[in-house]
Design an enzyme around this catalytic site. Structure first.
Site, PDB file in Angstrom:
ATOM      1  N   ASP A   1    -121.617  83.175 -37.655  1.00  0.00           N
ATOM      2  CA  ASP A   1    -122.605  84.332 -37.121  1.00  0.00           C
ATOM      3  C   ASP A   1    -122.326  85.876 -36.773  1.00  0.00           C
ATOM      4  OD1 ASP A   1    -124.971  82.630 -37.910  1.00  0.00           O
ATOM      5  OD2 ASP A   1    -124.396  81.294 -36.142  1.00  0.00           O
TER       6      ASP A   1
ATOM      7  N   HIS B   1    -129.101  76.601 -33.461  1.00  0.00           N
ATOM      8  CA  HIS B   1    -128.732  76.312 -34.878  1.00  0.00           C
ATOM      9  C   HIS B   1    -128.716  77.446 -35.632  1.00  0.00           C
ATOM     10  CE1 HIS B   1    -127.828  74.309 -38.387  1.00  0.00           C
ATOM     11  NE2 HIS B   1    -128.895  73.438 -38.762  1.00  0.00           N
TER      12      HIS B   1
ATOM     13  N   HIS C   1    -117.074  77.179 -32.079  1.00  0.00           N
ATOM     14  CA  HIS C   1    -117.691  76.123 -32.674  1.00  0.00           C
ATOM     15  C   HIS C   1    -117.656  74.617 -32.296  1.00  0.00           C
ATOM     16  CE1 HIS C   1    -119.481  74.379 -36.584  1.00  0.00           C
ATOM     17  NE2 HIS C   1    -119.923  75.543 -36.566  1.00  0.00           N
TER      18      HIS C   1
HETATM   19  N1  CMC Z   1    -117.899  82.404 -25.232  1.00  0.00           N
HETATM   20  C1  CMC Z   1    -116.933  81.885 -23.773  1.00  0.00           C
HETATM   21  N2  CMC Z   1    -116.751  80.728 -23.487  1.00  0.00           N
HETATM   22  C2  CMC Z   1    -117.105  79.622 -24.424  1.00  0.00           C
HETATM   23  C3  CMC Z   1    -117.774  79.913 -25.706  1.00  0.00           C
HETATM   24  C4  CMC Z   1    -118.100  81.350 -25.961  1.00  0.00           C
HETATM   25  N3  CMC Z   1    -118.856  81.805 -27.101  1.00  0.00           N
HETATM   26  N4  CMC Z   1    -117.860  79.104 -26.346  1.00  0.00           N
HETATM   27  C5  CMC Z   1    -117.431  77.792 -25.497  1.00  0.00           C
HETATM   28  N5  CMC Z   1    -116.681  78.369 -24.694  1.00  0.00           N
HETATM   29  C6  CMC Z   1    -116.222  77.640 -23.571  1.00  0.00           C
HETATM   30  C7  CMC Z   1    -116.858  77.076 -22.471  1.00  0.00           C
HETATM   31  O1  CMC Z   1    -117.435  77.787 -21.428  1.00  0.00           O
HETATM   32  C8  CMC Z   1    -116.292  75.772 -22.328  1.00  0.00           C
HETATM   33  O2  CMC Z   1    -115.147  76.184 -21.411  1.00  0.00           O
HETATM   34  P1  CMC Z   1    -114.445  75.235 -20.108  1.00  0.00           P
HETATM   35  O3  CMC Z   1    -114.159  74.033 -20.775  1.00  0.00           O
HETATM   36  O4  CMC Z   1    -113.693  76.092 -19.504  1.00  0.00           O
HETATM   37  O5  CMC Z   1    -115.994  74.913 -19.151  1.00  0.00           O
HETATM   38  C9  CMC Z   1    -115.287  75.618 -23.465  1.00  0.00           C
HETATM   39  O6  CMC Z   1    -115.367  76.658 -24.117  1.00  0.00           O
HETATM   40  C10 CMC Z   1    -116.056  74.494 -24.504  1.00  0.00           C
HETATM   41  O7  CMC Z   1    -117.485  74.647 -24.556  1.00  0.00           O
HETATM   42  P2  CMC Z   1    -118.584  73.860 -25.085  1.00  0.00           P
HETATM   43  O8  CMC Z   1    -119.955  74.249 -24.715  1.00  0.00           O
HETATM   44  O9  CMC Z   1    -118.455  72.460 -24.662  1.00  0.00           O
HETATM   45  O10 CMC Z   1    -118.357  73.715 -26.654  1.00  0.00           O
HETATM   46  P3  CMC Z   1    -119.298  73.210 -27.603  1.00  0.00           P
HETATM   47  O11 CMC Z   1    -118.695  72.658 -28.818  1.00  0.00           O
HETATM   48  O12 CMC Z   1    -120.309  72.263 -27.212  1.00  0.00           O
HETATM   49  O13 CMC Z   1    -120.153  74.409 -28.007  1.00  0.00           O
HETATM   50  C11 CMC Z   1    -121.002  76.401 -29.340  1.00  0.00           C
HETATM   51  C12 CMC Z   1    -120.119  75.018 -29.332  1.00  0.00           C
HETATM   52  C13 CMC Z   1    -120.919  76.934 -30.470  1.00  0.00           C
HETATM   53  C14 CMC Z   1    -122.414  75.857 -28.832  1.00  0.00           C
HETATM   54  C15 CMC Z   1    -120.422  77.299 -28.155  1.00  0.00           C
HETATM   55  O14 CMC Z   1    -119.051  77.731 -28.494  1.00  0.00           O
HETATM   56  C16 CMC Z   1    -121.114  78.467 -28.056  1.00  0.00           C
HETATM   57  O15 CMC Z   1    -122.086  78.510 -27.039  1.00  0.00           O
HETATM   58  N6  CMC Z   1    -120.958  79.827 -28.822  1.00  0.00           N
HETATM   59  C17 CMC Z   1    -121.805  80.721 -28.644  1.00  0.00           C
HETATM   60  C18 CMC Z   1    -123.055  80.645 -29.313  1.00  0.00           C
HETATM   61  C19 CMC Z   1    -122.516  80.650 -30.895  1.00  0.00           C
HETATM   62  O16 CMC Z   1    -121.954  81.469 -31.430  1.00  0.00           O
HETATM   63  N7  CMC Z   1    -123.306  79.803 -31.702  1.00  0.00           N
HETATM   64  C20 CMC Z   1    -123.211  79.793 -32.938  1.00  0.00           C
HETATM   65  C21 CMC Z   1    -122.341  78.321 -33.697  1.00  0.00           C
HETATM   66  S1  CMC Z   1    -122.003  78.297 -35.377  1.00  0.00           S
HETATM   67  C22 CMC Z   1    -123.673  77.913 -36.136  1.00  0.00           C
HETATM   68  C23 CMC Z   1    -123.336  77.111 -37.307  1.00  0.00           C
HETATM   69  O17 CMC Z   1    -122.496  76.805 -37.955  1.00  0.00           O
HETATM   70  O18 CMC Z   1    -124.467  76.559 -37.704  1.00  0.00           O
END
Ligand code: CMC
Length: 430
Positions: free
Chosen positions: A363, A268, A307
């Site tokens: 971020d 988070h 995101h």
């Molecule tokens: N880099 C590379 N691939 C990614 C990334 C990334 N940062 N984020 C998602 N993917 C890919 C993931 O591998 C998956 O691919 P596939 O469908 O081929 O297996 C697909 O995109 C969907 O990923 P997910 O994990 O199901 O997506 P999610 O909505 O659950 O995750 C997230 C969202 C923010 C946790 C994720 O994008 C992530 O880990 N990002 C990096 C960490 C980050 O920047 N976090 C800050 C978020 S903003 C904070 C706030 O607003 O409070």
């Protein structure tokens, strides 16, 4: 029932049910009537991590993740970042409307007179280990405030609520700065109420032996905008914690401690720290293509990208990118910004990131600015907590005044052992 309904046939019984659809949702309780027999509890919905469940009706912030839109009380984040101030936005988020000049003056006054904390809180902060994480100190110190303000228990008293809201918005920066100064062994700097909200925070953070601290106006403005960008973000993990804990009718300081604890988690409030580590690890613009290749190969994720809600450029990231330029004019350019810009350029033109709808999030650039402003990495989530406090308060108040809300208490699908008899120790298998 009209067209705004859902017809469900239970194939176990052949019975058909019509369930009303309101605002694009069905009520989970309407599923309860779907049962196989009189003894059957009835159907429930199963939704770990609430990915498709609305827990409340809310009028505070609106996000359209596909279009990259964020609005507080209907006002676009871009306009607020450009034209408003953090305290005006706090008023808006908490009260629902922009203030008149007189209302804003009174609001700012009420916050300003509450910036000082009880001396005993200082002793409490003193008790932490010398290298305690400032976020851990903040969680504890804000919770401890409830013991200083027993009137905070009167959560249905409008006047008491207003007072606690002012205290919380006013004291979070003081607690945050004291937590930081304790962790680096510096004497505490008291609030200076001649300064703006952001200016005073910089004073409490960075004042040394000078008699009066004068914040740099560009940095003061940048920090104010960063607070605006973090003020609320609908039902995120910490807002949900604030509502859930607050639904037990505990005082708001305890509920904010819970929300702050939720923000402490790396998923988070900790991603901007991860971005900074990643950029440092990449080290140079020329290493970016190789790094992106490894991300695409699934070795690791690009931090600050992607995101759960935004499937477009996070509108806050665009504003932060602009603010970064203003900050660098004062602090000098961070060497990490060129790496970040190159990473963004390559990623946004790459099929993997385009097809996965991965764009920079809030971020991606914020950590670089905070670092340029001399905030240590440990303070990043603390800065987030200060900015998010009005949002938590608004979410809490909305929950309290919502007649449909009761103590938050999800159901479970029990998958454990069925009834069995207690075995004395000597009869248990070895
Ligand atoms: N880099 C590379 N691939 C990614 C990334 C990334 N940062 N984020 C998602 N993917 C890919 C993931 O591998 C998956 O691919 P596939 O469908 O081929 O297996 C697909 O995109 C969907 O990923 P997910 O994990 O199901 O997506 P999610 O909505 O659950 O995750 C997230 C969202 C923010 C946790 C994720 O994008 C992530 O880990 N990002 C990096 C960490 C980050 O920047 N976090 C800050 C978020 S903003 C904070 C706030 O607003 O409070």
């Amino acid at each position: 029932m009209g067209n705004d309904s859902l017809t469900i046939t239970d194939n176990r019984t052949g019975k058909t049910y019509e369930i009303p659809i309101t605002d694009g949702t069905i009520r989970a309780m309407d599923l309860r009537q779907i049962a196989t027999s009189k003894d059957d509890f009835g159907l429930m919905s199963y939704d770990p991590a609430f990915t498709n469940t609305a827990s409340c009706r809310s009028a505070i912030s609106f996000i359209d993740g596909d279009k990259g839109i964020l609005q507080y009380r209907g006002y676009p984040i871009e306009q607020l970042a450009e034209q408003s101030s953090f305290l005006e936005v706090s008023y808006l988020v908490v009260h629902g409307e922009l203030p008149t000049a007189a209302q804003l003056k009174a609001f700012v006054h009420n916050i300003t007179v509450h910036t000082i904390i009880h001396e005993n809180i200082k002793k409490f902060v003193d008790g932490f280990h010398y290298d305690a994480h400032p976020m851990g100190i903040l969680v504890s110190a804000v919770g401890a405030l409830s013991t200083f303000y027993p009137d905070a228990k009167k959560i249905f008293d409008v006047q008491s609520r207003q007072t606690q809201m002012s205290r919380l918005i006013a004291k979070m920066p003081t607690l945050a700065a004291f937590a930081y100064r304790h962790s680096v062994g510096m004497p505490y700097a008291y609030p200076d109420n001649d300064l703006s909200y952001a200016g005073n925070f910089l004073n409490m953070m960075f004042k040394k032996t000078e008699l009066k601290y004068t914040p740099d106006p560009a940095l003061e403005h940048a920090l104010d905008v960063l607070f605006i960008l973090h003020a609320d973000h609908e039902q995120n993990c910490s807002a949900n914690a604030m509502r859930s804990v607050g639904s037990s009718q505990v005082d708001p300081y305890s509920a904010v401690a819970a929300a702050t604890a939720a923000l402490y988690g790396p998923l988070h409030g900790g991603a901007n720290e991860a971005v900074l580590r990643m950029l440092t690890e990449i080290g140079s613009v020329k290493n970016v293509p190789e790094y992106v290749k490894r991300v695409k190969a699934g070795e690791f994720r690009l931090q600050g990208f992607g995101h759960r809600i935004y499937k477009n450029y996070d509108p806050r990231a665009k504003i932060i990118k602009r603010i970064a330029e203003e900050v660098f004019e004062v602090t000098g350019k961070s060497p990490l910004i060129d790496i970040a810009l190159e990473l963004e350029r390559i990623a946004l033109a790459d099929d993997y990131f385009i097809s996965h709808k991965l764009y920079p999030n809030v971020d991606f650039y914020s950590g670089i600015i905070y670092q340029a402003m001399n905030f240590p990495v440990d303070m990043f989530p603390v800065l987030f907590a200060i900015g998010r406090t009005p949002g938590w308060i608004a979410q809490w108040q909305e929950m309290l005044l919502d007649k449909e809300q009761r103590i938050a208490r999800p159901r479970q699908v029990f998958i454990g052992a069925s009834r069995r008899d207690y075995l004395p120790m000597e009869r248990r298998p070895a």
